[in-house]
Structures are given as C-alpha cells and as structure tokens.
Motif scaffolding. Structure first.
Motif, PDB file in Angstrom:
ATOM      1  N   CYS A  73      -1.637 -10.044  -0.481  1.00 16.01           N
ATOM      2  CA  CYS A  73      -0.955  -8.762  -0.303  1.00 16.01           C
ATOM      3  C   CYS A  73       0.180  -8.891   0.709  1.00 16.01           C
ATOM      4  O   CYS A  73      -0.004  -9.475   1.785  1.00 16.01           O
ATOM      5  CB  CYS A  73      -1.966  -7.710   0.170  1.00 16.01           C
ATOM      6  SG  CYS A  73      -1.228  -6.089   0.472  1.00 16.01           S
ATOM      7  N   ASN A  74       1.341  -8.319   0.364  1.00 17.20           N
ATOM      8  CA  ASN A  74       2.486  -8.324   1.275  1.00 17.20           C
ATOM      9  C   ASN A  74       2.256  -7.428   2.482  1.00 17.20           C
ATOM     10  O   ASN A  74       2.870  -7.642   3.529  1.00 17.20           O
ATOM     11  CB  ASN A  74       3.754  -7.859   0.553  1.00 17.20           C
ATOM     12  CG  ASN A  74       4.311  -8.893  -0.380  1.00 17.20           C
ATOM     13  OD1 ASN A  74       3.894 -10.044  -0.385  1.00 17.20           O
ATOM     14  ND2 ASN A  74       5.268  -8.492  -1.198  1.00 17.20           N
ATOM     15  N   ASN A  98       1.717 -11.139  -3.916  1.00 15.23           N
ATOM     16  CA  ASN A  98       2.292 -12.419  -4.352  1.00 15.23           C
ATOM     17  C   ASN A  98       1.215 -13.264  -5.021  1.00 15.23           C
ATOM     18  O   ASN A  98       0.183 -13.562  -4.411  1.00 15.23           O
ATOM     19  CB  ASN A  98       2.862 -13.191  -3.157  1.00 15.23           C
ATOM     20  CG  ASN A  98       4.078 -12.529  -2.570  1.00 15.23           C
ATOM     21  OD1 ASN A  98       4.896 -11.973  -3.287  1.00 15.23           O
ATOM     22  ND2 ASN A  98       4.196 -12.580  -1.257  1.00 15.23           N
TER      23      ASN A  98
END
Length: 113
Positions: A73-74, A98
């Motif tokens: 997770c960003n 990503n």
C-alpha cells in the motif's frame, strides 16, 4: 495467443540449461504463473506438447501453479493479498497498491536426467 511465444522461451531456457548443467531430458516441468500475468493456463497446456515436440522436454509432465497477487500500500505500507489487479489495500482501503507479486511467470522446478 502469446502462450506459444512464452513456451518457446521456456524451451530455449531449458536448452541453455541442459547445455550448461549437462542434462539430457526433462521429465517434469513446473511453471509458476502469477494471478495477474495474463497467461491462460489452458492455452499453456494446449500448446506445451506441440512446442516441446522433438526437444529434450518432449513427453515431459507439465505442472502449473498459480501464485497469488500481492502488493504494498502506498499509504500505510502494509503488504496486501489481492484478488483483483486494482483491489484497494485490505488494511486501510487506500486505492493505490503497488503490485509486488503475481504479474510474472517462472520455471519453479525441473526434474531432469
């Protein structure tokens, strides 16, 4: 059908390794296919015998394993298991994750003589 091209690449890899590692025949070939790789397992099975005909892998058993999709997770940095390519983070529901696993295909195992 790009699976035929993929199988031709696998055949080339097998031939290169047979030369460098001195084996003569492939008995069993295990391919790991990522969930998001856009590779159709049935098409691989269909084309395998044709592409491997008259090679060191003729008559080899083909085993296909699907690897799961994973991403980071960003927002929260947690690794999530993804069912679909654009799933949100399973922890914070952030929409941008990503992909870290599941978009490739690789030779996982070989049994040779």
């Amino acid at each position: 059908m790009h699976e035929i091209s993929l199988l031709e690449n696998v055949r080339e890899i097998l031939q290169e390794h047979a030369h460098s590692q001195d084996f003569k025949q492939v008995i069993k070939l295990t391919l790991e296919i990522g969930k998001f790789s856009c590779v159709e397992p049935d098409a691989l099975r269909f084309g395998f015998d044709v592409v491997m005909q008259d090679t060191l892998a003729e008559g080899a058993e083909l085993i296909l394993i699907e690897s799961p999709g994973k991403g980071v997770c960003n927002a929260c940095g947690q690794e999530s298991i993804l069912d679909k390519l654009y799933d949100p983070c399973e922890f914070c529901k952030h929409p941008f994750v990503n992909i870290t696993q599941g978009n490739d295909m690789m030779i996982k195992d070989l049994v040779v003589i």
